[in-house]
Scaffold this motif. Sequence first.
Motif, PDB file in Angstrom:
ATOM      1  N   ASN A 113       0.832  -1.209   0.000  1.00  0.00           N
ATOM      2  CA  ASN A 113       0.000   0.000   0.000  1.00  0.00           C
ATOM      3  C   ASN A 113       0.862   1.254   0.000  1.00  0.00           C
ATOM      4  OD1 ASN A 113      -2.216  -1.655   0.084  1.00  0.00           O
ATOM      5  ND2 ASN A 113      -2.552  -1.458   2.287  1.00  0.00           N
ATOM      6  N   ALA A 114       1.939   1.224   0.781  1.00  0.00           N
ATOM      7  CA  ALA A 114       2.846   2.376   0.802  1.00  0.00           C
ATOM      8  C   ALA A 114       3.501   2.592  -0.553  1.00  0.00           C
ATOM      9  CB  ALA A 114       3.910   2.186   1.882  1.00  0.00           C
ATOM     10  N   LEU A 115       3.820   1.488  -1.218  1.00  0.00           N
ATOM     11  CA  LEU A 115       4.431   1.592  -2.544  1.00  0.00           C
ATOM     12  C   LEU A 115       3.456   2.184  -3.553  1.00  0.00           C
ATOM     13  CD1 LEU A 115       6.968   1.009  -4.166  1.00  0.00           C
ATOM     14  CD2 LEU A 115       6.096  -1.279  -4.611  1.00  0.00           C
ATOM     15  N   HIS A 116       2.183   1.738  -3.484  1.00  0.00           N
ATOM     16  CA  HIS A 116       1.169   2.305  -4.369  1.00  0.00           C
ATOM     17  C   HIS A 116       0.995   3.808  -4.126  1.00  0.00           C
ATOM     18  CE1 HIS A 116      -0.497  -1.052  -6.611  1.00  0.00           C
ATOM     19  NE2 HIS A 116      -0.376  -1.823  -5.531  1.00  0.00           N
ATOM     20  N   LEU A 117       1.000   4.201  -2.853  1.00  0.00           N
ATOM     21  CA  LEU A 117       0.843   5.620  -2.524  1.00  0.00           C
ATOM     22  C   LEU A 117       2.022   6.421  -3.057  1.00  0.00           C
ATOM     23  CD1 LEU A 117      -0.673   7.852  -1.062  1.00  0.00           C
ATOM     24  CD2 LEU A 117       0.530   7.221   1.036  1.00  0.00           C
ATOM     25  N   ALA A 118       3.242   5.892  -2.871  1.00  0.00           N
ATOM     26  CA  ALA A 118       4.419   6.595  -3.383  1.00  0.00           C
ATOM     27  C   ALA A 118       4.381   6.716  -4.905  1.00  0.00           C
ATOM     28  CB  ALA A 118       5.685   5.869  -2.938  1.00  0.00           C
ATOM     29  N   ASN A 119       3.879   5.674  -5.555  1.00  0.00           N
ATOM     30  CA  ASN A 119       3.793   5.707  -7.019  1.00  0.00           C
ATOM     31  C   ASN A 119       2.789   6.760  -7.487  1.00  0.00           C
ATOM     32  OD1 ASN A 119       5.648   3.679  -7.291  1.00  0.00           O
ATOM     33  ND2 ASN A 119       4.113   2.043  -7.239  1.00  0.00           N
ATOM     34  N   SER A 120       1.661   6.860  -6.770  1.00  0.00           N
ATOM     35  CA  SER A 120       0.661   7.859  -7.146  1.00  0.00           C
ATOM     36  C   SER A 120       1.225   9.269  -7.029  1.00  0.00           C
ATOM     37  CB  SER A 120      -0.576   7.697  -6.251  1.00  0.00           C
ATOM     38  OG  SER A 120      -1.138   6.420  -6.401  1.00  0.00           O
ATOM     39  N   ILE A 121       1.957   9.508  -5.924  1.00  0.00           N
ATOM     40  CA  ILE A 121       2.562  10.833  -5.738  1.00  0.00           C
ATOM     41  C   ILE A 121       3.593  11.105  -6.820  1.00  0.00           C
ATOM     42  CG2 ILE A 121       3.964  12.224  -4.179  1.00  0.00           C
ATOM     43  CD1 ILE A 121       2.641  10.740  -1.863  1.00  0.00           C
ATOM     44  N   SER A 122       4.415  10.100  -7.114  1.00  0.00           N
ATOM     45  CA  SER A 122       5.435  10.271  -8.144  1.00  0.00           C
ATOM     46  C   SER A 122       4.822  10.494  -9.510  1.00  0.00           C
ATOM     47  CB  SER A 122       6.354   9.048  -8.158  1.00  0.00           C
ATOM     48  OG  SER A 122       7.352   9.170  -9.141  1.00  0.00           O
ATOM     49  N   LYS A 123       3.693   9.830  -9.780  1.00  0.00           N
ATOM     50  CA  LYS A 123       3.036   9.987 -11.069  1.00  0.00           C
ATOM     51  C   LYS A 123       2.525  11.414 -11.260  1.00  0.00           C
ATOM     52  CE  LYS A 123      -0.537   7.886 -13.956  1.00  0.00           C
ATOM     53  NZ  LYS A 123      -1.552   6.807 -14.043  1.00  0.00           N
ATOM     54  N   GLU A 124       1.926  11.964 -10.206  1.00  0.00           N
ATOM     55  CA  GLU A 124       1.451  13.349 -10.284  1.00  0.00           C
ATOM     56  C   GLU A 124       2.626  14.314 -10.485  1.00  0.00           C
ATOM     57  OE1 GLU A 124      -2.421  12.341 -10.218  1.00  0.00           O
ATOM     58  OE2 GLU A 124      -1.594  14.360 -10.416  1.00  0.00           O
ATOM     59  N   LYS A 125       3.734  14.018  -9.825  1.00  0.00           N
ATOM     60  CA  LYS A 125       4.912  14.869  -9.984  1.00  0.00           C
ATOM     61  C   LYS A 125       5.425  14.817 -11.419  1.00  0.00           C
ATOM     62  CE  LYS A 125       9.623  15.473  -8.270  1.00  0.00           C
ATOM     63  NZ  LYS A 125      10.661  14.936  -7.336  1.00  0.00           N
ATOM     64  N   ASP A 126       5.428  13.598 -12.006  1.00  0.00           N
ATOM     65  CA  ASP A 126       5.886  13.462 -13.391  1.00  0.00           C
ATOM     66  C   ASP A 126       4.978  14.190 -14.368  1.00  0.00           C
ATOM     67  OD1 ASP A 126       7.297  10.095 -13.242  1.00  0.00           O
ATOM     68  OD2 ASP A 126       8.061  12.038 -12.617  1.00  0.00           O
ATOM     69  N   VAL A 127       3.687  14.183 -14.083  1.00  0.00           N
ATOM     70  CA  VAL A 127       2.747  14.897 -14.947  1.00  0.00           C
ATOM     71  C   VAL A 127       3.066  16.387 -14.973  1.00  0.00           C
ATOM     72  CG1 VAL A 127       0.330  15.548 -15.240  1.00  0.00           C
ATOM     73  CG2 VAL A 127       0.920  13.190 -14.682  1.00  0.00           C
ATOM     74  N   MET A 128       3.340  16.933 -13.795  1.00  0.00           N
ATOM     75  CA  MET A 128       3.654  18.357 -13.717  1.00  0.00           C
ATOM     76  C   MET A 128       4.991  18.655 -14.390  1.00  0.00           C
ATOM     77  SD  MET A 128       2.438  19.064  -9.777  1.00  0.00           S
ATOM     78  CE  MET A 128       2.806  20.804  -9.908  1.00  0.00           C
ATOM     79  N   GLU A 129       5.984  17.780 -14.160  1.00  0.00           N
ATOM     80  CA  GLU A 129       7.277  18.000 -14.793  1.00  0.00           C
ATOM     81  C   GLU A 129       7.182  17.868 -16.307  1.00  0.00           C
ATOM     82  OE1 GLU A 129       9.911  15.253 -13.035  1.00  0.00           O
ATOM     83  OE2 GLU A 129      10.141  16.367 -11.141  1.00  0.00           O
ATOM     84  N   ASP A 130       6.374  16.920 -16.775  1.00  0.00           N
ATOM     85  CA  ASP A 130       6.220  16.736 -18.214  1.00  0.00           C
ATOM     86  C   ASP A 130       5.556  17.954 -18.849  1.00  0.00           C
ATOM     87  OD1 ASP A 130       4.272  15.197 -20.561  1.00  0.00           O
ATOM     88  OD2 ASP A 130       6.417  14.778 -20.520  1.00  0.00           O
ATOM     89  N   ALA A 131       4.596  18.553 -18.134  1.00  0.00           N
ATOM     90  CA  ALA A 131       3.962  19.761 -18.650  1.00  0.00           C
ATOM     91  C   ALA A 131       4.954  20.907 -18.746  1.00  0.00           C
ATOM     92  CB  ALA A 131       2.785  20.147 -17.752  1.00  0.00           C
ATOM     93  N   GLY A 132       5.854  21.006 -17.745  1.00  0.00           N
ATOM     94  CA  GLY A 132       6.853  22.058 -17.794  1.00  0.00           C
ATOM     95  C   GLY A 132       7.849  21.859 -18.921  1.00  0.00           C
ATOM     96  N   VAL A 133       8.219  20.588 -19.187  1.00  0.00           N
ATOM     97  CA  VAL A 133       9.142  20.308 -20.293  1.00  0.00           C
ATOM     98  C   VAL A 133       8.528  20.708 -21.626  1.00  0.00           C
ATOM     99  CG1 VAL A 133      10.262  18.440 -21.549  1.00  0.00           C
ATOM    100  CG2 VAL A 133      10.382  18.499 -19.067  1.00  0.00           C
ATOM    101  N   LYS A 134       7.248  20.438 -21.795  1.00  0.00           N
ATOM    102  CA  LYS A 134       6.593  20.778 -23.063  1.00  0.00           C
ATOM    103  C   LYS A 134       6.560  22.284 -23.305  1.00  0.00           C
ATOM    104  CE  LYS A 134       3.662  16.674 -23.271  1.00  0.00           C
ATOM    105  NZ  LYS A 134       2.288  16.137 -23.266  1.00  0.00           N
TER     106      LYS A 134
END
Length: 411
Positions: A113-134
């Motif tokens: 469960n902790a791993l899933h939570l960390a992945n969700s947080i990391s995924k949201e972070k990647d979305v924001m970083e990907d938007a900034g790269v674009k």
Amino acid sequence: MKIPKSTPPKRSTESQPVLPEAELLLDESEKSPAPRQSPPPSLLPVERVESPSSETPEKTLQSERPPPYESRPAPPSRKSTLPAQPAFLTASLDTQEELADQLAQMGRQLKLNALHLANSISKEKDVMEDAGVKLETNLDTMTKERTFSTPLMSPKIHTVFFDALFTIVKPRRPIAAQYSKVINSHVSTAVPESAVATAFAEALKEVQVLKPAYEGGKDSWWSEVIRRTALKAGADANDVNKHLPQMTYHLLNVFGSKEGYVLFQDVIEAFDALKEAGVHIGLVSNTDGRMRDVLADLGVLSYFDAPIVLSEEEKVEKPSPVLWEVACRRAGIEGLAPASKSTAGEPATILHVGDELDADYFGALDAGLDSILLRRPGVKVIGRQVSEKDVTTVRMAESLGEVVSYVLRSQ
């Protein structure tokens, strides 16, 4: 004239004691000052107590006396302040083992469960970083970024193929240490372990070029590697040629079981997490058929529900795409693109994980798979191929935990 005797008033024997007649005739002042003996207790007057109630004095006195000990009410019981023993301590041995298993299962679930939570947080972070790269890069850079970044909108990963050596297993003892031990037990002049390490790396590369994909069979192939290693390390040639069959037999048995190999510590936990997510596990490796025996001896062969494809059996080695084509075909996956479809008709991404830059990472990419280069810190690999390719865009991981996080983010 006869004077009648007066009758003295009657005195109650209950209030005063009976005295002798002579003492009655004496005046109080004429009585002897000598102390008078106390009468016996039975003759002492009983003091009467006036009771405001209608009860008799005798009953009043009895009511004021404390009741006998036997008729007194029992004092209230005090509750023990000591904590009760946990059920785990008073339970039977079988019950304790069941509770321990349940606690272990709960611990694994909490980790997941902790791993899933960390992945969700990391995924949201990647979305924001990907938007900034674009916003900051041109079209060409964005295309390159989509190629090598974590897939955010691609189909979920259906199957993960792993390399074997230095990815999920490693030598239990350094290869040079095990080779030098066997060689020195059959030659007259001992060779140092450091010389064996250098000699083994050179011999392995030479035989891989001369006899690719275990040409001629694994026994003769490894016999040639052992012979060249011993000679290059400085062993006597006559001793080597005389005892080569014994040295080959010994080393093939050692590296064909858990005596020669051990799992990395993160393998079981990573495999459990992938199974929990419904991801299939397979193996694509440049090894011989003994690797199946090693995995079985280490207790992980049952995790592999996807094909195990070995270069000795297919007569071809990575980075050739043939090995991955065979693996995907046997797994029932059509095509070799990262967004290919499984036989069930659902989109599927196929991932390969290995430690060789050319053979594993770029080989899998060229075959149409997604890929991760696994480089574990502090793990020294003898005979690893050196690549001159650009590694700035290479997706790398330092543990299988990072690989699992990458896979779960696509689910």
